[in-house]
Design a protein around this motif. Structure first.
Motif, PDB file in Angstrom:
ATOM      1  N   GLU A 124     -20.398  15.125  21.217  1.00  0.00           N
ATOM      2  CA  GLU A 124     -21.760  14.830  20.935  1.00  0.00           C
ATOM      3  C   GLU A 124     -22.270  13.695  21.753  1.00  0.00           C
ATOM      4  N   LYS A 125     -21.566  13.354  22.681  1.00  0.00           N
ATOM      5  CA  LYS A 125     -21.637  12.087  23.755  1.00  0.00           C
ATOM      6  C   LYS A 125     -22.044  10.896  23.057  1.00  0.00           C
ATOM      7  N   ILE A 126     -21.477  10.698  21.950  1.00  0.00           N
ATOM      8  CA  ILE A 126     -21.715   9.273  21.103  1.00  0.00           C
ATOM      9  C   ILE A 126     -20.749   8.200  21.591  1.00  0.00           C
ATOM     10  N   LYS A 127     -21.227   7.134  22.088  1.00  0.00           N
ATOM     11  CA  LYS A 127     -20.294   6.158  22.738  1.00  0.00           C
ATOM     12  C   LYS A 127     -19.765   4.988  21.673  1.00  0.00           C
ATOM     13  N   LEU A 128     -18.575   5.191  21.412  1.00  0.00           N
ATOM     14  CA  LEU A 128     -17.934   4.268  20.609  1.00  0.00           C
ATOM     15  C   LEU A 128     -17.248   3.157  21.175  1.00  0.00           C
ATOM     16  N   VAL A 129     -17.290   1.979  20.916  1.00  0.00           N
ATOM     17  CA  VAL A 129     -16.255   1.001  21.711  1.00  0.00           C
ATOM     18  C   VAL A 129     -15.343   0.274  20.871  1.00  0.00           C
ATOM     19  N   GLY A 130     -14.136   0.424  21.176  1.00  0.00           N
ATOM     20  CA  GLY A 130     -13.057  -0.506  20.464  1.00  0.00           C
ATOM     21  C   GLY A 130     -12.658   0.098  18.849  1.00  0.00           C
ATOM     22  N   ILE A 131     -12.843   1.403  18.783  1.00  0.00           N
ATOM     23  CA  ILE A 131     -12.440   1.866  17.678  1.00  0.00           C
ATOM     24  C   ILE A 131     -11.894   3.376  17.697  1.00  0.00           C
ATOM     25  N   GLY A 132     -10.755   3.710  17.089  1.00  0.00           N
ATOM     26  CA  GLY A 132     -10.247   4.979  17.230  1.00  0.00           C
ATOM     27  C   GLY A 132      -9.839   5.210  15.943  1.00  0.00           C
ATOM     28  N   PRO A 133      -9.170   6.625  15.558  1.00  0.00           N
ATOM     29  CA  PRO A 133      -8.533   6.947  14.275  1.00  0.00           C
ATOM     30  C   PRO A 133      -7.827   6.094  13.695  1.00  0.00           C
TER      31      PRO A 133
ATOM     32  N   ASP B 241      -7.901   2.909  13.489  1.00  0.00           N
ATOM     33  CA  ASP B 241      -8.690   1.776  13.114  1.00  0.00           C
ATOM     34  C   ASP B 241      -9.129   2.143  11.757  1.00  0.00           C
ATOM     35  N   VAL B 242      -9.587   3.325  11.520  1.00  0.00           N
ATOM     36  CA  VAL B 242     -10.436   3.806  10.397  1.00  0.00           C
ATOM     37  C   VAL B 242      -9.254   4.305   9.254  1.00  0.00           C
ATOM     38  N   LEU B 243      -8.321   4.688   9.901  1.00  0.00           N
ATOM     39  CA  LEU B 243      -7.082   4.835   8.927  1.00  0.00           C
ATOM     40  C   LEU B 243      -6.623   3.626   8.273  1.00  0.00           C
ATOM     41  N   SER B 244      -6.564   2.503   9.047  1.00  0.00           N
ATOM     42  CA  SER B 244      -6.209   1.092   8.677  1.00  0.00           C
ATOM     43  C   SER B 244      -7.446   0.510   7.828  1.00  0.00           C
ATOM     44  N   ARG B 245      -8.305   1.138   7.592  1.00  0.00           N
ATOM     45  CA  ARG B 245      -9.326   0.569   6.914  1.00  0.00           C
ATOM     46  C   ARG B 245     -10.225  -0.470   7.638  1.00  0.00           C
ATOM     47  N   ASN B 246     -10.347  -0.700   8.764  1.00  0.00           N
ATOM     48  CA  ASN B 246     -10.972  -1.992   9.269  1.00  0.00           C
ATOM     49  C   ASN B 246     -12.379  -1.971   9.288  1.00  0.00           C
ATOM     50  N   GLY B 247     -12.760  -2.647   8.331  1.00  0.00           N
ATOM     51  CA  GLY B 247     -14.296  -2.784   7.599  1.00  0.00           C
ATOM     52  C   GLY B 247     -15.136  -2.904   8.885  1.00  0.00           C
ATOM     53  N   THR B 248     -14.752  -4.229   9.611  1.00  0.00           N
ATOM     54  CA  THR B 248     -15.935  -4.244  10.761  1.00  0.00           C
ATOM     55  C   THR B 248     -16.065  -3.297  11.588  1.00  0.00           C
ATOM     56  N   LEU B 249     -15.216  -2.847  12.239  1.00  0.00           N
ATOM     57  CA  LEU B 249     -15.376  -1.712  13.187  1.00  0.00           C
ATOM     58  C   LEU B 249     -15.656  -0.292  12.534  1.00  0.00           C
ATOM     59  N   ILE B 250     -15.412  -0.147  11.388  1.00  0.00           N
ATOM     60  CA  ILE B 250     -16.015   1.219  10.642  1.00  0.00           C
ATOM     61  C   ILE B 250     -17.433   1.140  10.534  1.00  0.00           C
ATOM     62  N   LEU B 251     -18.007  -0.125  10.117  1.00  0.00           N
ATOM     63  CA  LEU B 251     -19.296  -0.399   9.929  1.00  0.00           C
ATOM     64  C   LEU B 251     -20.362  -0.464  11.316  1.00  0.00           C
ATOM     65  N   GLY B 252     -19.496  -0.716  12.344  1.00  0.00           N
ATOM     66  CA  GLY B 252     -20.285  -0.820  13.427  1.00  0.00           C
ATOM     67  C   GLY B 252     -20.128   0.724  14.039  1.00  0.00           C
ATOM     68  N   MET B 253     -19.404   1.446  13.738  1.00  0.00           N
ATOM     69  CA  MET B 253     -19.265   2.883  14.065  1.00  0.00           C
ATOM     70  C   MET B 253     -20.149   3.660  13.300  1.00  0.00           C
ATOM     71  N   MET B 254     -20.329   3.398  12.052  1.00  0.00           N
ATOM     72  CA  MET B 254     -21.208   4.278  11.081  1.00  0.00           C
ATOM     73  C   MET B 254     -22.759   3.869  11.744  1.00  0.00           C
ATOM     74  N   TRP B 255     -22.836   2.923  12.227  1.00  0.00           N
ATOM     75  CA  TRP B 255     -24.037   2.413  12.508  1.00  0.00           C
ATOM     76  C   TRP B 255     -24.649   3.034  13.941  1.00  0.00           C
ATOM     77  N   THR B 256     -23.646   3.031  14.708  1.00  0.00           N
ATOM     78  CA  THR B 256     -23.854   3.662  16.010  1.00  0.00           C
ATOM     79  C   THR B 256     -24.044   5.281  15.936  1.00  0.00           C
ATOM     80  N   ILE B 257     -23.355   5.764  14.969  1.00  0.00           N
ATOM     81  CA  ILE B 257     -23.552   7.337  14.653  1.00  0.00           C
ATOM     82  C   ILE B 257     -24.839   7.600  14.078  1.00  0.00           C
ATOM     83  N   ILE B 258     -25.469   6.713  12.999  1.00  0.00           N
ATOM     84  CA  ILE B 258     -26.656   6.791  12.770  1.00  0.00           C
ATOM     85  C   ILE B 258     -27.988   6.699  13.395  1.00  0.00           C
ATOM     86  N   LEU B 259     -27.394   5.786  14.287  1.00  0.00           N
ATOM     87  CA  LEU B 259     -28.433   5.389  15.355  1.00  0.00           C
ATOM     88  C   LEU B 259     -28.753   6.496  16.336  1.00  0.00           C
ATOM     89  N   HIS B 260     -27.723   7.088  16.690  1.00  0.00           N
ATOM     90  CA  HIS B 260     -27.389   8.076  17.828  1.00  0.00           C
ATOM     91  C   HIS B 260     -28.757   9.232  17.405  1.00  0.00           C
TER      92      HIS B 260
END
Length: 256
Positions: free
Chosen positions: A45-54, A56-75
């Motif tokens: 979908e050409k959504i640019k994520l920075v500094g997060i991968g599967p 990070d989500v698996l390890s429940r990194n809250g800060t990175l997950i919130l940033g990812m969610m916001w980027t997706i919604i914003l896109h």
């Protein structure tokens, strides 16, 4: 979130596309595989994520997950446009609406009220406006939320802040622009009221608003059924078909 199911639902709902099926998240590698499916779709979908991968989500990194969610919604809420493109689009749109002031720096509660009234004629009359800028902003945002379904993704206090987050602010205004485009495209006058009790309270509190209810419309050419609660115990039902077209409120057919 760590098993990929919530992210899968979010991507499917926002994109309107069907993603590959996920595996039952019984084991760690199942979860990682599910997340990889999601991240592959994000890349497609050409959504640019920075500094997060599967991982990070698996390890429940809250800060990175919130940033990812916001980027997706914003896109998806901005249709993939850059902030510079969005700002230009909104500046041109605001100018077309006849709203004066340097955008976005001078876009305050007065301009927001004008935008709401462009979409909902007479929704925020002058009589409802006070001297408190914060309360006026809350009224405009609440009206937009209740009657247009536009979420308050920015707090009224932050909306008025001179140092407000421009990304969030522009995203919020894009909801209005998208709603305006939908209305023009579908020939709608005013979208269906989601909270009739809110409207009823407005009518009881403001006698002038009672006279305007006949001017408010729903979807042009489509019947809309609703109830009117009177001051007594009786309740009556109406079927209304409005023939609103291109900003002109024509007469409606009313069947009791």
């Amino acid at each position: 979130m760590d098993d990929g199911r919530i992210l899968h639902l979010l991507l499917s709902g926002l994109s309107g596309k069907q993603l590959p099926k996920l595996d039952p998240p019984k084991m760690r590698w199942h979860k990682l595989g599910n997340l990889s499916v999601c991240f592959t779709f994000i890349e497609q979908e050409k959504i640019k994520l920075v500094g997060i991968g599967p991982e990070d989500v698996l390890s429940r990194n809250g800060t990175l997950i919130l940033g990812m969610m916001w980027t997706i919604i914003l896109h998806y809420s901005t249709r993939g446009e850059t902030m510079k493109e969005i700002k230009m689009t909104l500046a041109n749109w605001v100018e077309e609406l006849g709203i004066v002031g340097l955008f976005p720096r001078e876009f305050g509660w007065q301009a927001l009220r004008e935008v709401v009234n462009k979409l909902l004629p007479g929704a925020i009359p002058k009589s409802s406006i006070g001297d408190d800028s914060l309360e006026n902003t809350k009224l405009a945002m609440k009206t937009a939320e209740q009657l247009l379904g536009i979420p308050m993704i920015i707090d009224p206090e932050d909306f008025l802040d001179d140092n407000r987050d421009e990304q969030v602010f522009l995203t919020y205004l894009m909801y209005f622009k998208s709603k305006f485009d939908d209305i023009e495209q579908e020939g709608m006058a005013i979208p269906y009221f989601k909270d009739l009790d809110f409207v009823a309270d407005k009518l009881k509190a403001n006698e002038e608003a009672r006279k305007r209810v006949s001017e408010l419309s729903f979807i042009a050419g489509r019947p809309t059924t609703f109830q009117i609660k009177t001051f007594g115990s009786s309740v009556c039902g109406l079927d209304v078909v409005n023939t609103y077209s291109h900003g002109r409120a024509n007469s409606s057919e009313v069947k009791a």
